[in-house]
Design an enzyme around this catalytic site. Sequence first.
Site, PDB file in Angstrom:
ATOM      1  N   CYS A   2       0.881  -1.382  -0.058  1.00 13.75           N
ATOM      2  CA  CYS A   2      -0.010   0.109   0.084  1.00 13.75           C
ATOM      3  C   CYS A   2       0.814   1.297  -0.155  1.00 13.75           C
ATOM      4  O   CYS A   2       1.884   1.250   0.760  1.00 13.75           O
ATOM      5  CB  CYS A   2      -0.785  -0.131   1.191  1.00 13.75           C
ATOM      6  SG  CYS A   2      -2.051  -1.417   1.327  1.00 13.75           S
ATOM      7  N   ARG A  28       5.063   0.149  -5.816  1.00 13.92           N
ATOM      8  CA  ARG A  28       5.097  -0.682  -4.664  1.00 13.92           C
ATOM      9  C   ARG A  28       4.178  -1.960  -4.848  1.00 13.92           C
ATOM     10  O   ARG A  28       4.155  -2.972  -4.186  1.00 13.92           O
ATOM     11  CB  ARG A  28       4.351   0.420  -3.433  1.00 13.92           C
ATOM     12  CG  ARG A  28       5.552   1.088  -3.250  1.00 13.92           C
ATOM     13  CD  ARG A  28       4.887   2.332  -2.223  1.00 13.92           C
ATOM     14  NE  ARG A  28       4.593   1.524  -0.906  1.00 13.92           N
ATOM     15  CZ  ARG A  28       5.543   1.807   0.012  1.00 13.92           C
ATOM     16  NH1 ARG A  28       6.770   2.370  -0.170  1.00 13.92           N
ATOM     17  NH2 ARG A  28       5.343   1.412   1.234  1.00 13.92           N
ATOM     18  N   TRP A  75      -2.938  -2.712  -1.379  1.00 13.81           N
ATOM     19  CA  TRP A  75      -2.577  -3.960  -1.945  1.00 13.81           C
ATOM     20  C   TRP A  75      -3.449  -4.774  -0.849  1.00 13.81           C
ATOM     21  O   TRP A  75      -2.963  -5.005   0.486  1.00 13.81           O
ATOM     22  CB  TRP A  75      -1.006  -4.348  -1.628  1.00 13.81           C
ATOM     23  CG  TRP A  75      -0.459  -5.323  -2.074  1.00 13.81           C
ATOM     24  CD1 TRP A  75      -0.052  -5.763  -3.418  1.00 13.81           C
ATOM     25  CD2 TRP A  75      -0.251  -6.661  -1.392  1.00 13.81           C
ATOM     26  NE1 TRP A  75       0.430  -7.147  -3.501  1.00 13.81           N
ATOM     27  CE2 TRP A  75       0.305  -7.696  -2.552  1.00 13.81           C
ATOM     28  CE3 TRP A  75      -0.526  -7.188   0.016  1.00 13.81           C
ATOM     29  CZ2 TRP A  75       0.477  -8.871  -1.872  1.00 13.81           C
ATOM     30  CZ3 TRP A  75      -0.156  -8.415   0.241  1.00 13.81           C
ATOM     31  CH2 TRP A  75       0.427  -9.220  -0.584  1.00 13.81           C
ATOM     32  N   ASN A 101      -1.911   1.672   5.796  1.00 11.07           N
ATOM     33  CA  ASN A 101      -0.781   0.697   4.898  1.00 11.07           C
ATOM     34  C   ASN A 101      -0.187  -0.129   6.264  1.00 11.07           C
ATOM     35  O   ASN A 101       0.307   0.385   7.286  1.00 11.07           O
ATOM     36  CB  ASN A 101       0.463   1.649   4.443  1.00 11.07           C
ATOM     37  CG  ASN A 101       1.707   0.629   4.138  1.00 11.07           C
ATOM     38  OD1 ASN A 101       1.514  -0.540   4.105  1.00 11.07           O
ATOM     39  ND2 ASN A 101       2.822   0.990   3.729  1.00 11.07           N
ATOM     40  N   GLY A 102      -0.401  -1.369   6.063  1.00 13.81           N
ATOM     41  CA  GLY A 102      -0.071  -2.298   7.233  1.00 13.81           C
ATOM     42  C   GLY A 102      -1.259  -3.399   7.517  1.00 13.81           C
ATOM     43  O   GLY A 102      -2.145  -3.423   6.889  1.00 13.81           O
ATOM     44  N   GLU A 484      17.795 -17.392  -8.738  1.00 12.99           N
ATOM     45  CA  GLU A 484      17.466 -15.870  -9.016  1.00 12.99           C
ATOM     46  C   GLU A 484      16.916 -15.792 -10.428  1.00 12.99           C
ATOM     47  O   GLU A 484      15.941 -15.069 -10.509  1.00 12.99           O
ATOM     48  CB  GLU A 484      18.610 -14.760  -8.563  1.00 12.99           C
ATOM     49  CG  GLU A 484      18.325 -13.411  -8.985  1.00 12.99           C
ATOM     50  CD  GLU A 484      17.298 -12.835  -8.197  1.00 12.99           C
ATOM     51  OE1 GLU A 484      16.633 -13.397  -7.312  1.00 12.99           O
ATOM     52  OE2 GLU A 484      16.926 -11.853  -8.755  1.00 12.99           O
ATOM     53  N   LYS A 488      13.287 -14.371 -11.153  1.00 13.63           N
ATOM     54  CA  LYS A 488      12.932 -13.448 -12.139  1.00 13.63           C
ATOM     55  C   LYS A 488      11.857 -13.756 -12.835  1.00 13.63           C
ATOM     56  O   LYS A 488      10.886 -13.058 -13.332  1.00 13.63           O
ATOM     57  CB  LYS A 488      14.329 -12.949 -12.884  1.00 13.63           C
ATOM     58  CG  LYS A 488      15.233 -11.929 -12.224  1.00 13.63           C
ATOM     59  CD  LYS A 488      14.511 -10.745 -11.643  1.00 13.63           C
ATOM     60  CE  LYS A 488      13.969 -10.642 -10.387  1.00 13.63           C
ATOM     61  NZ  LYS A 488      14.422 -10.544  -9.209  1.00 13.63           N
ATOM     62  N   GLU A 491       8.280 -14.296 -11.504  1.00 13.97           N
ATOM     63  CA  GLU A 491       7.702 -12.873 -11.016  1.00 13.97           C
ATOM     64  C   GLU A 491       7.159 -12.204 -12.223  1.00 13.97           C
ATOM     65  O   GLU A 491       6.115 -11.770 -12.082  1.00 13.97           O
ATOM     66  CB  GLU A 491       8.795 -12.193 -10.385  1.00 13.97           C
ATOM     67  CG  GLU A 491       9.106 -12.334  -8.970  1.00 13.97           C
ATOM     68  CD  GLU A 491      10.514 -11.322  -8.647  1.00 13.97           C
ATOM     69  OE1 GLU A 491      10.236 -11.059  -7.281  1.00 13.97           O
ATOM     70  OE2 GLU A 491      11.346 -11.238  -9.290  1.00 13.97           O
ATOM     71  N   HIS A 507      17.634 -36.164  -8.461  1.00 14.36           N
ATOM     72  CA  HIS A 507      16.885 -36.359  -7.411  1.00 14.36           C
ATOM     73  C   HIS A 507      15.582 -35.873  -7.517  1.00 14.36           C
ATOM     74  O   HIS A 507      14.660 -35.811  -6.222  1.00 14.36           O
ATOM     75  CB  HIS A 507      17.437 -35.799  -6.246  1.00 14.36           C
ATOM     76  CG  HIS A 507      19.003 -36.419  -6.074  1.00 14.36           C
ATOM     77  ND1 HIS A 507      19.267 -37.703  -5.700  1.00 14.36           N
ATOM     78  CD2 HIS A 507      20.227 -35.894  -6.283  1.00 14.36           C
ATOM     79  CE1 HIS A 507      20.611 -37.909  -5.472  1.00 14.36           C
ATOM     80  NE2 HIS A 507      21.094 -36.810  -5.918  1.00 14.36           N
ATOM     81  N   LYS A 606       6.568  -4.413  -4.214  1.00 14.05           N
ATOM     82  CA  LYS A 606       8.045  -4.071  -4.389  1.00 14.05           C
ATOM     83  C   LYS A 606       8.514  -3.949  -2.801  1.00 14.05           C
ATOM     84  O   LYS A 606       9.570  -4.410  -2.449  1.00 14.05           O
ATOM     85  CB  LYS A 606       8.294  -2.811  -4.771  1.00 14.05           C
ATOM     86  CG  LYS A 606       9.638  -2.120  -5.006  1.00 14.05           C
ATOM     87  CD  LYS A 606      10.449  -2.823  -5.987  1.00 14.05           C
ATOM     88  CE  LYS A 606      11.880  -2.491  -5.950  1.00 14.05           C
ATOM     89  NZ  LYS A 606      12.734  -3.717  -6.388  1.00 14.05           N
TER      90      LYS A 606
HETATM   91  C1  G6P Z   1       9.732  -8.299  -2.735  1.00 14.73           C
HETATM   92  C2  G6P Z   1      10.213  -7.676  -3.778  1.00 14.73           C
HETATM   93  C3  G6P Z   1      11.467  -8.640  -4.185  1.00 14.73           C
HETATM   94  C4  G6P Z   1      12.421  -8.387  -3.103  1.00 14.73           C
HETATM   95  C5  G6P Z   1      11.996  -8.767  -1.518  1.00 14.73           C
HETATM   96  C6  G6P Z   1      12.936  -8.464  -0.585  1.00 14.73           C
HETATM   97  O1  G6P Z   1       9.321  -9.499  -2.558  1.00 14.73           O
HETATM   98  O2  G6P Z   1       9.316  -7.849  -4.856  1.00 14.73           O
HETATM   99  O3  G6P Z   1      12.056  -8.140  -5.245  1.00 14.73           O
HETATM  100  O4  G6P Z   1      13.617  -9.165  -3.450  1.00 14.73           O
HETATM  101  O5  G6P Z   1      10.656  -8.220  -1.467  1.00 14.73           O
HETATM  102  O6  G6P Z   1      12.916  -7.097  -0.500  1.00 14.73           O
HETATM  103  P1  G6P Z   1      14.030  -6.285   0.100  1.00 14.73           P
HETATM  104  O7  G6P Z   1      13.442  -4.768  -0.233  1.00 14.73           O
HETATM  105  O8  G6P Z   1      14.136  -6.529   1.568  1.00 14.73           O
HETATM  106  O9  G6P Z   1      15.347  -6.410  -0.666  1.00 14.73           O
END
Ligand code: G6P
Length: 611
Positions: A2, A28, A75, A101-102, A484, A488, A491, A507, A606
């Site tokens: 949010c 965000r 959100w 927000n929260g 990673e 990506k 996501e 395995h 985000k």
């Molecule tokens: C969210 C974001 C990711 C990020 C993760 C940790 O899930 O979408 O891209 O890696 O949070 O965020 P931070 O700001 O703590 O690195």
Amino acid sequence: MCGIVAYKGPKLNAGKVVFDGLKLLEYRGYDSSGIAIHNNGNVEVFKKKGKVKNSEKLFKNSKISSNIAIGHTRWATHGEPSDVNSHPIVSYNKKYTIVHNGIIENYKELKSLLEDEGYKFQTDTDTEVLVNFIESCTSKSEDFAKGFSYALSKVTGAFGIVLMVNNNPDILYAARKGSPLAIGQFNGNFILASDASPIIKYTNKIIYLENDTFLKISGNSFKIFDFKLKSKNKNFIEVDLELQKVELGKYDSYMLKEIMEQPNSLTQTMLGRVKDNDITLGGITDENGNNLIEAKRIIIVGCGTSWHAALTAEYFLEKYLKIPVEVEYASEFRYREPIIYKDDVVFVISQSGETADTLEATKIAKKKGAVVLGIVNAVGSSIARETDEGCYLHAGPEIGVASTKAFTSQLLVLFMIGIKAGYLKRHISESKYYKMINQLKEIPSKVDEIIRESSLIEKVAKKIYKKDHCLFMSRGNNFPVALEGALKLKEISYIHAEGYPAAELKHGPIALIDKNMPVVVICTKSDEYEKILSNVMEIKARKAIVIGVLDPKNFHMKKHFDHYIEVPDTSKDFSPIINQIPLQLIAYYCAIYRGCDVDMPRNLAKSVTVE
Ligand code: G6P
């Protein structure tokens, strides 16, 4: 998650300030938005599911112009994304309007108390409970501040809120417990927002509201109090954030912009730190440098991409510091009564510096007496302030939800720390130290080489973007790169993807392999590449579509791959930075070909400010 923007002041058009700000907070992650605005003695609310432009359109049709408004991108947590569950939310007796927000954890308990008092609810949100609880407490109290602070102190969970008083356009309240809130002030104008980006257009002097405090803006002045009504100091900080850094410029998406600017972000990460033949990390004092050198163990904590950076660093730090390194998901770490010794050094990694679980893990490690060092991108963020020392990434603001440039800068910072500490511990000789420093300096130009050839990577992405699944595999310090790469891809393109250590395929995951399964193999200079080659043969025999990420040392292996991407030669230690770039681009192009919104992938946020 949010986002909040609020404005009060004599000068600007509140509706415009709020919507301009909400657009800057879109990154965000959100699913609905809205605004509440004072209009000739009334508060009017315009809110809508979907993009900010939906509620903006409603608002613009009203033609209201005013000098006080609160806005929100939601959100969804409690209650599905819908018009009615969107914020702002008006209290039952219409005295207050809130954006939040929260998460309010004790909302059920509070809701049943309120229902006993006759309150009725129109939304499924915890936020409606909060605004009604504030209304109930303040109506029973002799003055607003007492009732307000009492209500806030009884709430468990996390909140950043802005509260409008519906019959008084001259007053605005805000409060924080957990979820961040920044305040900018200029000539009697006030802008409040979840981060600094909506504010910097107007002023770069900002206060980050501290936890368990609230703010009252009245007329053209403001005061901050804790929940016991003790007055608090106003600690303005100067934010070094330029608007152009948060604007798209020539790019179609922030994700592409941020991938492309990595030669520069990596250079910025090293600026002033990697000089001549030495590494100087100004953010870590000699005392904590010594603590690191004498540490018996390192623990690294993070979430998502930051956790992958931690896992990559584990290989490097164990190799050169010769002490055990443990990598923990912050969400698991905080709840499993971790054993932490005073001579442990705990690194907390976070791009945003606001991830709720990582912030809590930071507090736990500090409480147990360990040295806690932050590796954070967002200057002045909660984790940066909670950790006494550390290293900022200096990668510039990262807006795209999928982390790209922050990841490579996180690796770079962790490598710099490891090189310096390994050298001081004499596990890295002087000549090796100089050699490694020179190798670091070459990284930005190698990344640039890959980026300049991105059209070749686009061709590879075109071969796989229609698939439903994809595997990534590697060995050693490139195994986390495979993780990673898979993260990506899933996501932003919604292709189901998993990363594995190459030997683990046998395995279980090998059962998934057939002619429809692309497997991306990161196979650059490594002691284990002969072994990776055997794994490639195993999946080829089962007709997988095999895509290699190869460097010049391994080009002779080309014939074993259906498609391959060439990356420049680099040292094995630093290859995770180089190898991640083509994987970011594969994910980006697959998502674009599938018609996905790369900057705002569905359901993701985000900045994950709730646990
Ligand atoms: C969210 C974001 C990711 C990020 C993760 C940790 O899930 O979408 O891209 O890696 O949070 O965020 P931070 O700001 O703590 O690195």
